[in-house]
Design an enzyme around this catalytic site. Structure first.
Site, PDB file in Angstrom:
ATOM      1  N   ASP A 156       1.033 -20.880  35.405  1.00  0.00           N
ATOM      2  CA  ASP A 156       0.198 -19.690  35.565  1.00  0.00           C
ATOM      3  C   ASP A 156      -1.210 -20.130  35.922  1.00  0.00           C
ATOM      4  OD1 ASP A 156      -0.267 -20.740  32.989  1.00  0.00           O
ATOM      5  OD2 ASP A 156      -0.982 -18.804  32.258  1.00  0.00           O
ATOM      6  N   GLY A 174      -2.425 -14.196  11.268  1.00  0.00           N
ATOM      7  CA  GLY A 174      -3.618 -14.538  12.015  1.00  0.00           C
ATOM      8  C   GLY A 174      -4.778 -14.893  11.112  1.00  0.00           C
ATOM      9  N   HIS A 175      -5.945 -15.008  11.706  1.00  0.00           N
ATOM     10  CA  HIS A 175      -7.155 -15.371  10.962  1.00  0.00           C
ATOM     11  C   HIS A 175      -8.339 -14.704  11.646  1.00  0.00           C
ATOM     12  CE1 HIS A 175      -9.338 -17.846   8.058  1.00  0.00           C
ATOM     13  NE2 HIS A 175     -10.247 -18.043   9.000  1.00  0.00           N
ATOM     14  N   ASP A 220      -4.358 -19.523  23.038  1.00  0.00           N
ATOM     15  CA  ASP A 220      -5.316 -19.093  24.047  1.00  0.00           C
ATOM     16  C   ASP A 220      -6.275 -18.083  23.420  1.00  0.00           C
ATOM     17  OD1 ASP A 220      -6.558 -18.357  26.529  1.00  0.00           O
ATOM     18  OD2 ASP A 220      -4.722 -18.971  27.542  1.00  0.00           O
ATOM     19  N   CYS A 238     -15.249 -21.069   5.095  1.00  0.00           N
ATOM     20  CA  CYS A 238     -14.404 -19.952   4.670  1.00  0.00           C
ATOM     21  C   CYS A 238     -15.219 -18.740   4.263  1.00  0.00           C
ATOM     22  CB  CYS A 238     -13.499 -20.392   3.515  1.00  0.00           C
ATOM     23  SG  CYS A 238     -12.141 -21.471   4.057  1.00  0.00           S
ATOM     24  N   THR A 272       5.293  -8.817   4.356  1.00  0.00           N
ATOM     25  CA  THR A 272       5.035  -9.417   3.033  1.00  0.00           C
ATOM     26  C   THR A 272       4.138 -10.622   3.252  1.00  0.00           C
ATOM     27  OG1 THR A 272       7.097 -10.681   3.245  1.00  0.00           O
ATOM     28  CG2 THR A 272       7.185  -8.630   1.985  1.00  0.00           C
ATOM     29  N   ASP A 276       1.895 -13.864   3.386  1.00  0.00           N
ATOM     30  CA  ASP A 276       1.799 -15.063   2.578  1.00  0.00           C
ATOM     31  C   ASP A 276       0.826 -16.012   3.255  1.00  0.00           C
ATOM     32  OD1 ASP A 276       2.484 -17.211   0.722  1.00  0.00           O
ATOM     33  OD2 ASP A 276       4.291 -16.030   0.311  1.00  0.00           O
ATOM     34  N   ASP A 277       0.801 -17.270   2.809  1.00  0.00           N
ATOM     35  CA  ASP A 277      -0.153 -18.225   3.365  1.00  0.00           C
ATOM     36  C   ASP A 277       0.212 -18.667   4.774  1.00  0.00           C
ATOM     37  OD1 ASP A 277      -1.711 -18.117   1.140  1.00  0.00           O
ATOM     38  OD2 ASP A 277      -0.786 -19.845   0.170  1.00  0.00           O
TER      39      ASP A 277
END
Length: 729
Positions: free
Chosen positions: A604, A516-517, A443, A393, A423, A425-426
């Site tokens: 695809d 996202g991260h 992807d 992290c 707003t 949040d986690d």
């Protein structure tokens, strides 16, 4: 650098040989090629192939390790130090060099179909040929060159050979009768040139029957007629606009001091007279201390001074002055293997003059035709006492960077997103539509271009393609990004451009970004976890292939080969244009049209290549297929690159499926066969449908899309012990 004319191009060439530490070079142009104006007349006369005068900016930037951005710039934000663009985020800079050249005087007021401006030079031959073709079988052509300067006179010398060559190519029979005139409002041609050179040029024009119309100012061109200031008219089929230099309209929008004609004012150091780290070069600039006519020779000579002053500006050192020479060697091609030379009052017209011009121009352009990447060590060594980058992290991008980016993004609202970025949040909370199943896919990939905005767009399209293949509708996306370590403002801009690209495509699809991260890492990567509504018609699975169905592919193949070539600076600009058109084409239209027809299976085509994805479908459906290699649509450049041994690093692994294939014994279609295993980024849909539906589907798709589709084979019954996939020549 805004514009890649003669001066800025020198900086790019020097950057390739000796890049500056801790500096990124971004080249912004509205064309993927630059044209050397000195070779246009020779090209028009057929003495050079068209590619000889062109500099491939895509390849040159790739070889130099510079970022190339093809964009239309609309303005300048001096406070934030950003170039404003029409269809993409603003481009920040610490130092800017503007070199967008000039435009023909009075061209903005001319809108008649017969007018062919000499600029932009990148498209001049194309536009001229289009107009000549529009005139059809006409046996007599009236062509006027408006402008009696060096550019207009050279065009008049070299144009007849081009017209006759085009006519011969189109097999139009006997030579056409060409009436050619040069029109200028002054008292003579070649204003400012030595009298000897003017005399030689006039004599040669008269010998060739070119009419000189002097002291006649063209006010307008309407319905194929030139209208002069005295009210008289002259009919023309083509009016080549080669008047003197005027400031491009963009220069007046940049909020920088300019002269009465609109050209930007600079000090002798080439820096704007405004208090800003901005240089202006070539025709775009006016230096009151050293007034000179607009001529390419000055732009070329400014190159080394600009390179030196850019380095000094970045290092906080005093700038050096550029003092233009008072006279220069002038060489005008006459299109017949000769040229008119003028220097310090001397003039000559001979073949040796052309040899001098050809040598000088060839030596100049050859410097920019070397696209070999040079070995360069760009990464600065880490300070001896610096701590290693954290993992886990601790590798996350700083919260301040994320909050700044989210504040700049315009994230669309969605009724399906109950808890998202409005707003944070986690976790995001998504509501399924009418209780239908929720599709989920993920992807991501490393950046394949040094343009985070385009990479972000393609990453979003690539992720949504999985959903479209199943017949779903994208609802929300969760972003995953790896951002290289760096200053906070640089990380913020990079992440902003990346996510802006993705949001552009999500808006078009009716989806939004829900979270996202983001972590730090050496290589820029981006991807999305996509959530989607399964739709009302049920899912279209890979296992639905049926015997006697036809196989349709909705995009051409070869993106992996072209991207591999780009990494080696071998992907030509025109190939890159075709590639980007395919990468940025959504599969949404192809999937929605498929709902109106009797489609069996659909998927695809992405990383495992056409052969790998098709074999997945064949195994799941218990059938076999025949593929016609001659029917496979390939992107421009693929055949040539395959012949040179270029392939994606994943292609050898993708060839593992050859054990399930009946391979051809002929090498006649080597490129098409290689394309079967080429990993596709943002590839097309592969679907099967009844033969009775094929023509209607492909016709409607082709009418609404600029990307080609094709029927590539058929589904057959699987015979025991036989290969699942047969490839026919």
């Amino acid at each position: 650098m805004l514009g890649l004319g003669h001066t800025n191009a020198h900086v790019l060439r020097m950057w390739r040989m000796s890049p500056l530490a801790d500096v990124r070079l971004t080249c912004v142009s509205d064309f993927p090629v630059a044209t050397y104006s000195g070779m246009l007349p020779g090209t028009l006369a057929g003495l050079y192939a068209p590619g000889r005068m062109a500099i491939d900016l895509v390849r040159l930037c790739a070889a130099a390790g510079a970022r190339f951005v093809q964009a239309e710039v609309t303005g300048l934000d001096l406070v934030r130090r950003q170039l404003l663009c029409r269809d993409r985020p603003a481009i920040p800079f610490d130092v800017l060099s503007i070199g967008i050249g000039s435009a023909p005087k009075g061209i903005e007021e001319q809108h008649d179909a017969s007018v062919v401006p000499i600029k932009p030079m990148q498209t001049f031959l194309e536009r001229l040929d289009r107009r000549l073709t529009e005139l059809g079988e006409k046996k007599t052509l009236e062509i006027a060159v408006v402008g009696g300067g060096a550019g207009g006179v050279e065009i008049a010398f070299c144009l007849p050979a081009h017209v006759q060559r085009l006519q011969s190519t189109n097999r139009r029979g006997p030579d056409i009768e060409l009436h050619l005139s040069v029109i200028d409002g002054g008292g003579d041609i070649l204003p400012g040139a030595a009298r000897g050179a003017v005399r030689l040029a006039r004599r040669e024009l008269e010998r060739r029957g070119v009419e000189l119309v002097l002291e006649r100012q063209v006010e307008a061109v309407t319905d194929g007629e030139l209208r002069f200031a005295d009210g008289e008219t002259k009919p023309v089929d083509i009016a080549i606009w080669a008047t003197g230099a005027a400031a491009p309209p963009l220069l007046r929008t940049l909020s920088l001091p300019h002269d009465e004609r609109g050209f930007l004012l600079v000090h002798p150091t080439l820096q704007t007279v405004a208090d800003a780290p901005i240089f202006v070069v070539g025709d775009s600039a006016t230096c009151p201390a050293h007034p000179r006519p607009k001529a390419g020779v000055y732009a070329v000579r400014q190159g080394p001074f600009l390179w030196e002053n850019v380095r000094r500006q970045l290092n906080g050192q005093p700038l050096v002055e550029y003092r233009p020479q008072g006279d220069f060697l002038s060489l005008m091609a006459t299109g017949d293997g000769r040229a008119i030379l003028s220097y310090k009052g001397l003039a000559a017209h001979a073949r040796w003059c052309w040899r001098v011009k050809d040598y000088i121009d060839g030596r100049f352009i050859d410097k920019y035709h070397d696209y070999r990447p040079l070995p360069m060590e760009r990464a600065a060594p880490a300070p001896e006492n610096s701590a290693p980058r954290c993992a886990g992290c601790g590798s996350k991008v700083g919260a301040s960077v994320l909050s700044s980016v989210l504040a700049r993004l315009e994230v669309p609202a969605s009724e399906s997103v109950l808890l998202g970025l409005d707003t944070p949040d986690d976790a995001a909370v998504i509501r399924p539509t009418d209780g239908r199943p929720l599709l989920a896919t993920v992807d991501f990939f490393p950046a394949f271009l040094d343009d985070p905005y385009l990479v972000g767009r393609v990453a979003a399209l690539n992720a949504m393609s999985d959903v479209y293949a199943l017949g779903g509708r994208p609802t929300a996306a969760l972003a995953m990004a790896t951002i290289p370590p760096g200053a906070a403002r640089q990380q913020e801009q990079l992440l902003f451009e990346l996510l802006s690209g993705g949001l552009h495509e999500f808006r078009q699809a009716g989806a939004t970004l829900a979270g996202g991260h983001t972590i730090e890492g050496d290589q820029l990567t981006v991807g999305y976890t996509l959530l989607a509504d399964s739709g009302r018609q049920g899912l279209r699975l890979k296992s639905g292939l049926r015997a006697d169905d036809k196989l349709v592919l909705t995009k051409p193949l070869g993106s992996g080969i072209l991207l591999a070539a780009h990494m080696r600076a071998e992907c030509q600009a025109n190939w890159m244009q075709s590639l980007l058109a395919v990468l940025l084409a959504s599969n949404r239209l192809a999937a929605e049209l498929a709902e109106e027809f009797d489609v069996g299976g659909m998927t695809d085509v992405t990383g495992f290549g056409l052969a790998g994805h098709l074999l997945e479908m064949l195994r799941a459906s218990g059938v076999a297929a025949k593929i016609d290699l001659r029917a496979l649509p390939l992107l421009p450049g693929v055949e040539e690159l395959v012949d040179h041994g270029v392939e994606s690093t994943l292609a050898p692994a993708n060839r593992a499926v050859e054990a399930e294939m009946e391979r051809p014994i002929s090498a006649a279609a080597a490129a098409a066969y290689a394309a079967l295993f080429d990993p596709q980024t943002s590839g097309g849909l592969l679907l099967s449908m009844r033969e009775t539906d094929v023509d209607a589907y492909t016709t409607r798709l082709s009418e609404r899309s600029d990307v080609s589709c094709a029927v590539i084979g058929e589904i057959v019954e699987r015979e025991p012990g036989a290969p699942a996939l047969r490839v026919n020549m």
